[in-house]
Design a protein around this motif. Structure first.
Motif, mmCIF file in Angstrom:
data_model
loop_
_atom_site.group_PDB
_atom_site.id
_atom_site.type_symbol
_atom_site.label_atom_id
_atom_site.label_comp_id
_atom_site.label_asym_id
_atom_site.label_seq_id
_atom_site.Cartn_x
_atom_site.Cartn_y
_atom_site.Cartn_z
ATOM 1 N N ARG A 1 0.701 -1.032 0.446
ATOM 2 C CA ARG A 1 -0.420 0.527 -0.166
ATOM 3 C C ARG A 1 1.133 1.205 0.175
ATOM 4 O O ARG A 1 2.504 1.274 0.632
ATOM 5 C CB ARG A 1 -1.144 0.465 1.419
ATOM 6 N N PRO A 2 0.382 2.637 -0.421
ATOM 7 C CA PRO A 2 1.373 3.809 -0.833
ATOM 8 C C PRO A 2 1.281 4.214 0.513
ATOM 9 O O PRO A 2 0.249 4.198 0.920
ATOM 10 C CB PRO A 2 0.389 4.328 -1.650
ATOM 11 N N VAL A 3 2.095 4.694 1.024
ATOM 12 C CA VAL A 3 1.990 5.938 2.339
ATOM 13 C C VAL A 3 1.937 7.251 1.876
ATOM 14 O O VAL A 3 3.101 7.476 0.765
ATOM 15 C CB VAL A 3 3.788 5.513 2.503
ATOM 16 N N ALA A 4 1.632 8.013 2.031
ATOM 17 C CA ALA A 4 0.699 9.784 2.368
ATOM 18 C C ALA A 4 1.643 10.029 3.557
ATOM 19 O O ALA A 4 1.241 9.788 4.548
ATOM 20 C CB ALA A 4 -0.267 9.825 1.834
ATOM 21 N N MET A 5 1.139 12.164 3.114
ATOM 22 C CA MET A 5 1.462 12.850 4.145
ATOM 23 C C MET A 5 0.420 13.188 3.985
ATOM 24 O O MET A 5 0.165 13.622 2.787
ATOM 25 C CB MET A 5 2.949 13.692 4.208
ATOM 26 N N ALA A 6 -0.381 14.185 5.397
ATOM 27 C CA ALA A 6 -1.416 15.185 5.667
ATOM 28 C C ALA A 6 -0.267 16.882 6.044
ATOM 29 O O ALA A 6 -0.604 16.653 7.316
ATOM 30 C CB ALA A 6 -2.010 14.747 6.072
ATOM 31 N N ASN A 7 0.700 17.329 5.265
ATOM 32 C CA ASN A 7 1.129 17.936 5.423
ATOM 33 C C ASN A 7 -0.496 19.502 5.283
ATOM 34 O O ASN A 7 -0.953 19.449 4.495
ATOM 35 C CB ASN A 7 2.005 19.008 4.293
ATOM 36 N N GLY A 8 0.733 20.725 6.072
ATOM 37 C CA GLY A 8 -0.353 21.647 5.959
ATOM 38 C C GLY A 8 -0.066 22.632 5.011
ATOM 39 O O GLY A 8 0.975 23.212 4.583
ATOM 40 N N ASP A 9 -0.240 22.727 4.085
ATOM 41 C CA ASP A 9 -0.016 23.934 2.503
ATOM 42 C C ASP A 9 0.922 22.565 2.067
ATOM 43 O O ASP A 9 1.516 21.458 2.031
ATOM 44 C CB ASP A 9 -0.560 25.152 3.162
ATOM 45 N N LEU A 10 2.329 23.944 1.984
ATOM 46 C CA LEU A 10 3.146 23.192 1.268
ATOM 47 C C LEU A 10 4.117 23.943 1.946
ATOM 48 O O LEU A 10 5.022 24.030 1.871
ATOM 49 C CB LEU A 10 3.483 24.502 -0.416
ATOM 50 N N GLN A 11 3.856 24.732 3.167
ATOM 51 C CA GLN A 11 5.610 24.506 4.350
ATOM 52 C C GLN A 11 6.367 23.582 4.288
ATOM 53 O O GLN A 11 6.002 22.649 4.430
ATOM 54 C CB GLN A 11 4.462 24.987 5.719
ATOM 55 N N TYR A 12 7.407 24.084 4.424
ATOM 56 C CA TYR A 12 8.560 23.382 4.867
ATOM 57 C C TYR A 12 8.689 22.261 2.713
ATOM 58 O O TYR A 12 9.734 21.384 3.842
ATOM 59 C CB TYR A 12 8.379 22.649 6.198
ATOM 60 N N ILE A 13 8.227 22.559 2.202
ATOM 61 C CA ILE A 13 8.678 21.706 1.068
ATOM 62 C C ILE A 13 9.933 20.951 0.786
ATOM 63 O O ILE A 13 9.911 20.461 0.431
ATOM 64 C CB ILE A 13 7.771 21.814 0.117
ATOM 65 N N ASP A 14 10.887 22.087 0.977
ATOM 66 C CA ASP A 14 12.179 21.765 0.454
ATOM 67 C C ASP A 14 12.636 21.463 1.499
ATOM 68 O O ASP A 14 13.453 20.262 1.349
ATOM 69 C CB ASP A 14 12.906 23.358 0.103
ATOM 70 N N ILE A 15 12.375 21.310 2.708
ATOM 71 C CA ILE A 15 12.676 19.847 3.016
ATOM 72 C C ILE A 15 12.591 18.715 3.386
ATOM 73 O O ILE A 15 12.753 17.744 3.824
ATOM 74 C CB ILE A 15 12.847 20.661 5.217
ATOM 75 N N ILE A 16 10.891 18.836 2.933
ATOM 76 C CA ILE A 16 10.280 17.100 2.567
ATOM 77 C C ILE A 16 11.065 16.961 2.206
ATOM 78 O O ILE A 16 11.033 15.878 1.780
ATOM 79 C CB ILE A 16 8.602 17.446 2.614
ATOM 80 N N ALA A 17 11.071 17.873 0.328
ATOM 81 C CA ALA A 17 12.189 16.385 -0.510
ATOM 82 C C ALA A 17 13.324 16.094 0.225
ATOM 83 O O ALA A 17 13.994 15.237 -0.868
ATOM 84 C CB ALA A 17 12.026 18.151 -1.411
#
Length: 800
Positions: A178-194
């Motif tokens: 099964r795939p794994v997703a996250m529930a982030n608040g909008d795009l905040q900290y997207i560079d760190i997520i990458a």
């Protein structure tokens, strides 16, 4: 899914009957109840076209399978990963430290255990990690606040997303299917997520940008290269600017959002990375505002601002947390069953989802043609019958909202006794008697933002010889009318059979919320910066009936918008024994300092009756009070300091001071109250570190600097507390320590009055005018009611 292309057409789903909150355990109900509730809810969703629901951990695997096999609806299993706190080694920690390896290991183990529990369970669509955990780095409570701007918590965020990346890898190892997703608040900290979540399968995000997400798709494609699923999005159904329900607007926003989702899905010639979304939410959450109060009231308070929606006005909140439902919710019955009333958004999405996004013939032109034929206004017309039914179920303007009966019997154990003649004293106890008391609650809602309730009490038979002679039904007993000589003129039967028992009023406007109360009770302000407890709690339970009290009676007004932080309270008796008074509280964050000021002005002095002299309701003389409280983090501590001004009306009063030496005659001196005696101060420090929690407090209160009794709870709810009265110095401290299943909590208090009592054995020959202190509780400024010299200790031992 199952070999077919699958666009997520989902809902955030839960089951909270009106009158309940987050503590309600739906899955703990009987199987019969759960099946009946799912039959109503899931059938409606299936008819609408919903193919997935998002649920938090706690749902048993067998019910996920049941929902899938019975209704064809998949479940997204969401673990908050410590977003709302977590229990470590038996200690509840409200804010998780994602740099702490022990805390991270405990949370990960808990989630992987959940994954293992669902092994082989059909119907699980994907694993979802967290819920706006990035906002939790900034927000101070679990209620929704204004969305944080910028990325000021970058260091803490890196720890957070590094942990998310570790959990993603562990989940893949535990369940590669099964795939794994996250529930982030909008795009905040997207560079760190990458950088930290390289193996994430799907980028899930809670987005509240209005009718369009704008550049979100392009940014995610460029920085993450992942498909997007909306884990929350939508629009509320209440217009905060016009203070009314607005189904048309909610439907219009959702149609626009879903058109964009279709156009941004794979193969349409645009960005192509959106795989659907989970609308927030299926039904209204009546508990979302304040979360523990007004649970049976559909609050219209707007909690946070968002310029992406039409009802936004600069500087004002416009997002109404209790009105996000695609369906309105009816009142629950005694078991927790309630009916749903689909809004316009339900019918709009039902029609929108009839288009197969992945059909070979569906391109951008076909999508725009399909959505162009849909109309929010038409959906609103279709939903009008549901709204009418909802209003009819509540009798629209006025309805009987509650009915109860108290039926009681009394038996004295006497044998062979007879009831006395009517109006004659019961010289011999009646062996058996009975009482009936009936209550009818009438609720009126002239508009969505105004609700009033009046409860009436009607007496049936009234016992002539109750075991307890003080009880409110005594008002219905026969009344003997006598002349001046004491001769009986008449006996009145059935007096005061009907009486208003309690009443409340809730009125919500853009600038304020007003709560009126009569015998209903209210909470204190101790957790809102009222450090000296000037505004006291007023919940009296059965004592209201026992003493036939007409309190509390008053009004609270809570400011909003430009008046946010300002609260007023006024009334003839806001709590038992209070003088008619007005109180005002203003709370504001000044940098790192949470600052609160409270002012109390007694406008008159309560009239004392003979009855009051025998109760605890004796008020102090008319006075004015003011307090200031400042709280701030101080290294590892939470520090609080406060000052109080009170009792200025007693300045100039004289009093006696007794000096007593063994073997020597009493020496009594006269002194007076000075202005400095009206001031008091208090300092408090607290520390919470894993298993260990500690607090320490000291106060120096002037002779007449009276506050109120401390009603806040510290850690265990210890009984030894600061009385809040003047004429004392005190030190109080306690700590708790958890070990295994036990918690140990010792607590110590030392206090000493500045001016001691005058005992009853003072030498009356030398000092004939000196009377023992406390003879006049009402007038003596130094009546030692709760501030005697004392050293006290207690220990609370808990086992869980």
């Amino acid at each position: 899914m199952d070999g077919r292309d699958f666009m997520v057409k989902g809902m955030n789903w839960d089951y909270f009957p009106t009158g309940t909150n987050y503590s309600y355990d739906f899955w703990g109900q009987s199987d019969e109840f759960i099946r009946a509730a799912l039959a109503r809810e899931m059938s409606l969703m299936r008819a609408m076209g919903v193919n997935a629901v998002r649920m938090y951990v706690g749902v048993p695997p067998r019910w996920v399978r049941y929902i899938y096999e019975t209704y064809g609806i998949w479940t997204v299993i969401n673990h908050p990963l410590g977003r709302y706190g977590f229990t470590f080694d038996g200690v509840w920690t409200p804010v998780v430290d994602y740099s702490n390896p022990n805390q991270k290991a405990a949370i990960q183990a808990d989630f992987i255990a959940t994954v293992k529990r669902f092994e082989g369970t059909p119907g699980v669509l994907m694993w979802l990690l967290g819920n706006e955990n990035n906002y939790g780095l900034s927000w101070k409570s679990f209620e929704i606040e204004a969305l944080p701007v910028g990325e000021r918590d970058g260091a803490r965020a890196r720890h957070l997303y590094r942990f998310f990346g570790e959990v993603v890898d562990a989940t893949h190892a535990a369940d590669p299917t099964r795939p794994v997703a996250m529930a982030n608040g909008d795009l905040q900290y997207i560079d760190i997520i990458a950088q930290e979540c390289r193996n994430l399968d799907i980028f899930g995000t809670n987005v509240y940008r209005g009718i369009s997400a704008r550049d979100l798709y392009e940014v995610v494609k460029a920085k993450l290269g992942l498909p997007i699923v909306y884990t929350e999005f939508g629009a509320d159904a209440f217009n905060a600017r016009d203070m009314r329900e607005d189904q048309y607007s909610q439907a219009r926003y959702l149609l626009g959002q879903w058109q964009e989702i279709y156009e941004m899905s794979a193969g349409k010639g645009r960005v192509g990375n959106c795989i659907g979304g989970l609308v927030f939410q299926w039904s209204d959450g009546w508990w979302k505002y304040m979360q523990e109060t007004n649970l049976d009231v559909h609050d219209t308070n707007a909690s946070w601002p968002n310029g992406g929606y039409d009802d936004y006005v600069q500087g004002n909140n416009n997002m109404n947390e209790e009105w996000w439902g695609i369906c309105a919710k009816g009142m629950a019955d005694g078991r927790g069953n309630y009916d749903l009333y689909p809004r316009a958004a339900y019918y709009a999405l039902r029609d929108a989802w009839r288009l197969d996004a992945y059909a070979a013939s569906v391109d951008t032109t076909a999508i725009r043609a399909h959505f162009g034929r849909l109309d929010a206004a038409s959906a609103e017309v279709e939903a009008r019958g549901n709204r009418a039914a909802l209003l009819a179920s509540a009798s629209d303007r006025v309805r009987v909202s509650g009915l109860r009966m108290n039926l009681e019997t009394y038996s004295t154990g006497a044998v062979g006794t007879n009831s006395p003649a009517l109006g004659e004293p019961a010289a011999i106890p009646v062996g058996f008697d009975k009482m009936q008391s009936f209550f009818v609650d009438v609720q009126a809602s002239p508009s969505a933002n105004v609700t009033g309730t009046v409860s009436f009490n009607v007496l049936g038979n009234v016992a002539l010889n109750p075991i307890d002679d003080i009880f409110y039904e005594k008002r219905g007993q026969p009344l003997v009318v006598e002349d001046a000589s004491g001769s009986t003129l008449e006996t009145l039967i059935g007096s005061e059979r009907v009486k208003v028992y309690r009443a409340t009023l809730a009125w919500d406007e853009p600038w304020f919320r007003l709560n009126g109360f009569f015998r209903e009770g209210h909470y204190h302000w101790g957790y809102e910066g009222d450090f000296f407890n000037l505004y006291r709690e007023a919940y009296y339970g059965p004592n209201i009936d026992i003493y036939n009290a007409d309190v509390p009676l008053g009004v609270e007004i809570v400011g909003k918008k430009g008046l946010n932080g300002l609260t007023f309270a006024f009334g003839p008796e806001l709590w038992w024994g209070a003088n008619p008074a007005m109180l005002a509280k203003y709370r504001r964050q000044l940098g790192r300092f949470q600052t609160t000021g409270v002012v109390q002005v007694d406008v008159a002095e309560k009239q004392i009756s003979v009855f009051d002299e025998t109760s605890a309701s004796i008020p102090l003389p008319k006075t004015q009070k003011a307090s200031l409280h400042v709280a701030t983090p101080f290294g590892p501590f939470q520090a609080e300091v406060g000052g109080l001004w009170s009792g200025q009306n007693k300045v100039g009063d004289t009093f006696y001071i007794l000096n007593r030496t063994p073997g020597q005659p009493d020496e009594v001196r006269t002194d007076e109250v000075y202005r400095s005696d009206a001031f008091g101060a208090r300092l408090r420090l607290s520390l919470e570190r894993g298993r260990f929690r500690w607090y320490g407090q000291t106060a120096r209160m002037g002779l007449v600097a009276d506050g109120g009794y401390t009603q806040t709870t510290t850690f265990t709810g210890w009984g030894l507390k600061d009385t809040g009265l003047g004429n004392q110095t005190n030190v109080i401290s306690g700590f708790t320590y958890n070990t295994g299943n036990f918690q140990f909590g010792p607590n110590l208090l030392w206090q000493k009055p500045t001016v001691g009592p005058i005992p009853a054995d003072v030498d009356q020959v030398l000092y004939p005018t000196v009377t023992p202190r406390n003879v006049s509780i009402q007038r003596d400024p130094f009546a030692v009611r709760g501030n005697r010299e004392m050293t006290g200790a207690e220990i609370v031992i808990g086992y869980d």
